[in-house]
Design an enzyme around this catalytic site. Structure first.
Site, PDB file in Angstrom:
ATOM      1  N   TYR A 145       4.601  -6.611   7.672  1.00 18.33           N
ATOM      2  CA  TYR A 145       3.505  -5.877   8.325  1.00 18.33           C
ATOM      3  C   TYR A 145       2.218  -6.696   8.300  1.00 18.33           C
ATOM      4  CZ  TYR A 145       0.291  -2.030   9.400  1.00 18.33           C
ATOM      5  OH  TYR A 145      -0.670  -1.228   9.976  1.00 18.33           O
ATOM      6  N   LYS A 149       0.372  -8.531  11.627  1.00 16.26           N
ATOM      7  CA  LYS A 149      -0.963  -8.146  12.106  1.00 16.26           C
ATOM      8  C   LYS A 149      -1.923  -9.329  12.055  1.00 16.26           C
ATOM      9  CE  LYS A 149      -0.597  -3.642  13.009  1.00 16.26           C
ATOM     10  NZ  LYS A 149      -0.891  -3.048  14.322  1.00 16.26           N
ATOM     11  N   VAL A 188      -0.644  10.795   2.350  1.00 18.30           N
ATOM     12  CA  VAL A 188      -1.204  12.074   2.820  1.00 18.30           C
ATOM     13  C   VAL A 188      -0.087  13.053   3.207  1.00 18.30           C
ATOM     14  CG1 VAL A 188      -2.688  13.205   4.516  1.00 18.30           C
ATOM     15  CG2 VAL A 188      -3.418  11.042   3.462  1.00 18.30           C
ATOM     16  N   GLY A 207      -1.689   5.834 -10.775  1.00 18.77           N
ATOM     17  CA  GLY A 207      -2.578   6.534  -9.845  1.00 18.77           C
ATOM     18  C   GLY A 207      -4.003   6.000  -9.868  1.00 18.77           C
ATOM     19  N   THR A 210      -6.940   2.689  -5.609  1.00 14.19           N
ATOM     20  CA  THR A 210      -7.831   3.494  -4.766  1.00 14.19           C
ATOM     21  C   THR A 210      -7.519   3.309  -3.281  1.00 14.19           C
ATOM     22  OG1 THR A 210      -9.547   1.797  -4.512  1.00 14.19           O
ATOM     23  CG2 THR A 210      -9.694   3.233  -6.467  1.00 14.19           C
ATOM     24  N   ARG A 211      -7.881   4.330  -2.524  1.00 17.11           N
ATOM     25  CA  ARG A 211      -7.847   4.276  -1.062  1.00 17.11           C
ATOM     26  C   ARG A 211      -9.064   5.069  -0.556  1.00 17.11           C
ATOM     27  NH1 ARG A 211      -4.440   1.214  -2.411  1.00 17.11           N
ATOM     28  NH2 ARG A 211      -2.369   0.874  -1.530  1.00 17.11           N
ATOM     29  N   ASP A 271       1.444  -3.444  -4.037  1.00 22.73           N
ATOM     30  CA  ASP A 271       0.628  -2.297  -3.637  1.00 22.73           C
ATOM     31  C   ASP A 271      -0.848  -2.638  -3.929  1.00 22.73           C
ATOM     32  OD1 ASP A 271       1.455   0.945  -3.280  1.00 22.73           O
ATOM     33  OD2 ASP A 271      -0.594   0.556  -3.971  1.00 22.73           O
ATOM     34  N   PRO A 272      -1.707  -2.641  -2.905  1.00 25.71           N
ATOM     35  CA  PRO A 272      -3.106  -3.018  -3.154  1.00 25.71           C
ATOM     36  C   PRO A 272      -3.774  -2.103  -4.195  1.00 25.71           C
ATOM     37  CG  PRO A 272      -2.636  -3.036  -0.804  1.00 25.71           C
ATOM     38  CD  PRO A 272      -1.440  -2.423  -1.482  1.00 25.71           C
TER      39      PRO A 272
HETATM   40  N1  UDP Z   1       1.550   6.639  -2.905  1.00 26.71           N
HETATM   41  C1  UDP Z   1       1.841   7.517  -3.950  1.00 26.71           C
HETATM   42  N2  UDP Z   1       2.796   8.480  -3.744  1.00 26.71           N
HETATM   43  C2  UDP Z   1       3.452   8.629  -2.562  1.00 26.71           C
HETATM   44  C3  UDP Z   1       3.141   7.738  -1.496  1.00 26.71           C
HETATM   45  C4  UDP Z   1       2.188   6.758  -1.693  1.00 26.71           C
HETATM   46  O1  UDP Z   1       1.260   7.425  -5.042  1.00 26.71           O
HETATM   47  O2  UDP Z   1       4.296   9.529  -2.448  1.00 26.71           O
HETATM   48  C5  UDP Z   1       0.511   5.609  -3.127  1.00 26.71           C
HETATM   49  C6  UDP Z   1       0.903   4.202  -2.701  1.00 26.71           C
HETATM   50  O3  UDP Z   1       1.583   3.525  -3.743  1.00 26.71           O
HETATM   51  C7  UDP Z   1      -0.457   3.597  -2.390  1.00 26.71           C
HETATM   52  C8  UDP Z   1      -1.268   4.768  -1.859  1.00 26.71           C
HETATM   53  O4  UDP Z   1      -0.595   5.944  -2.305  1.00 26.71           O
HETATM   54  O5  UDP Z   1      -1.068   3.115  -3.571  1.00 26.71           O
HETATM   55  C9  UDP Z   1      -1.364   4.794  -0.348  1.00 26.71           C
HETATM   56  O6  UDP Z   1      -0.068   4.621   0.155  1.00 26.71           O
HETATM   57  P1  UDP Z   1       0.302   4.780   1.685  1.00 26.71           P
HETATM   58  O7  UDP Z   1       1.762   4.550   1.803  1.00 26.71           O
HETATM   59  O8  UDP Z   1      -0.247   6.055   2.235  1.00 26.71           O
HETATM   60  O9  UDP Z   1      -0.493   3.616   2.440  1.00 26.71           O
HETATM   61  P2  UDP Z   1      -0.975   2.142   2.057  1.00 26.71           P
HETATM   62  O10 UDP Z   1      -2.430   2.287   1.838  1.00 26.71           O
HETATM   63  O11 UDP Z   1      -0.280   1.664   0.813  1.00 26.71           O
HETATM   64  O12 UDP Z   1      -0.610   1.346   3.246  1.00 26.71           O
END
Ligand code: UDP
Length: 313
Positions: A145, A149, A188, A207, A210-211, A271-272
């Site tokens: 991915y 991009k 989400v 957990g 961050t996002r 995972d960032p």
């Molecule tokens: N994540 C989580 N539980 C889930 C799905 C995702 O804790 O059921 C975490 C994932 O490891 C990441 C963050 O939530 O750190 C955002 O994940 P997502 O797949 O939505 O998008 P990303 O930002 O990684 O592309």
């Protein structure tokens, strides 16, 4: 304008179709429906200024132009799906982007590439500013991915330099809202689905990563402004309100189903750890910033999912 949109039946693409139709434009929509759904086009579908073609943009095509604008959104965007279809992911970013750029060149149209905050990988600069080149593992599982991009960005800039193409590049940060696929695995829909079913919320790692979540209406507004701008270099579009994934789990739990347990699961590779857009550039050149807060955006999103989740009795 007459606008060609790839990935039109996807989450963001379908909202972009609605927005252009509401503004009086004509929309020609492409999607191979690999992750998009025709149900997302329920509003656009019957519109007299809307035409849909089920087509894979990595295959040759010659759509009925001319177009004034070309918006390239087609991609597998969720980690679950790009792990499942890594070659298709690389192909839509490379061959697919090239095909969309060729149509743009043919018609001397405007071009919008929807790129991603994943270009920054697991960032060492925080918040992420457009001039940061990123920290991407080029051979890890996410690279199909991220690198597709990054290649798409390079191809777009090269078309601009070589052919003078009126191109724009949006680096989209985590976006949410109605029409996300319930099963797409992103945090989400995953948390909302689990909360509505009364199942534990699955937090990956501890957990603490961050996002920053942006509501889709805000994002689409930024995309439209960017398409019409004269900026050729990438622009971040996202909501700078940053939170940990554990905080987000609490937010969903409190809003939907208080008292649910949280279940910790292994963190996916690469995972960032932190992600937050610096949107100074978008504010300055587009006069754009997000207006919808998490409470309001999540209310609409949960409402959307409520009618779709089948709760076992
Ligand atoms: N994540 C989580 N539980 C889930 C799905 C995702 O804790 O059921 C975490 C994932 O490891 C990441 C963050 O939530 O750190 C955002 O994940 P997502 O797949 O939505 O998008 P990303 O930002 O990684 O592309």
């Amino acid at each position: 304008m007459r606008i060609l949109i790839s990935g039109a039946a996807g989450f963001i693409g379908s909202h972009l179709c609605d927005r252009f139709l509401a503004e009086g434009h004509e929309v020609v929509a492409l999607d191979n429906l690999i992750t998009g759904s025709y149900a997302n086009l329920d509003t656009a579908g019957g519109h007299p200024r809307f035409r849909f073609y089920e087509h894979d943009i990595t295959q040759p095509f010659d759509m009925d132009g001319p177009f004034d604008a070309v918006c390239h959104l087609a991609s597998l965007a969720s980690p679950k799906f790009y792990y499942a279809y890594p070659i298709a992911t690389l192909e839509s970013g490379s061959t697919g982007t090239r095909n969309m750029l060729e149509i743009t060149r043919r018609d001397n149209a405007r071009f919008l590439l929807t790129s991603t905050s994943e270009c920054y990988g697991d960032p060492e600069v925080h918040p992420q500013v457009e001039t940061y080149w990123g920290n991407v593992n080029p051979v890890g599982p996410r690279s199909c991915y991220d690198e597709s991009k990054r290649y798409a960005e390079a191809m777009t800039m090269t078309y601009h330099r070589v052919y003078g193409l009126k191109s724009t590049i949006a680096r989209i940060f985590n976006t949410y809202g109605p029409r996300m696929a319930l099963d797409d695995g992103r945090v989400v829909p995953a948390f909302i689905d689990q909360a509505l079913r009364g199942e534990p919320l699955t937090v990956y790692g501890d957990g603490s990563q961050t996002r920053s979540f942006c509501y889709v209406r805000d994002l689409v507004d930024g995309l439209v402004r960017l398409l019409m701008s004269e900026e050729r270099y990438p622009v971040n579009l996202g909501n700078p309100a940053e939170m940990t994934i554990l905080e987000f789990a609490h937010h969903v739990r409190d809003a939907v189903n208080p008292g649910l347990p949280i279940q910790f699961q292994p963190l996916p590779q690469d995972d960032p750890k932190r992600r937050r857009p610096d949107i100074g550039k978008a504010r300055r050149i587009l006069g754009w910033e997000p207006l919808v807060g998490l409470d309001e955006g999540m209310r609409d999103t949960v409402e959307y999912f409520r009618s779709r989740v089948v709760v076992a009795t």
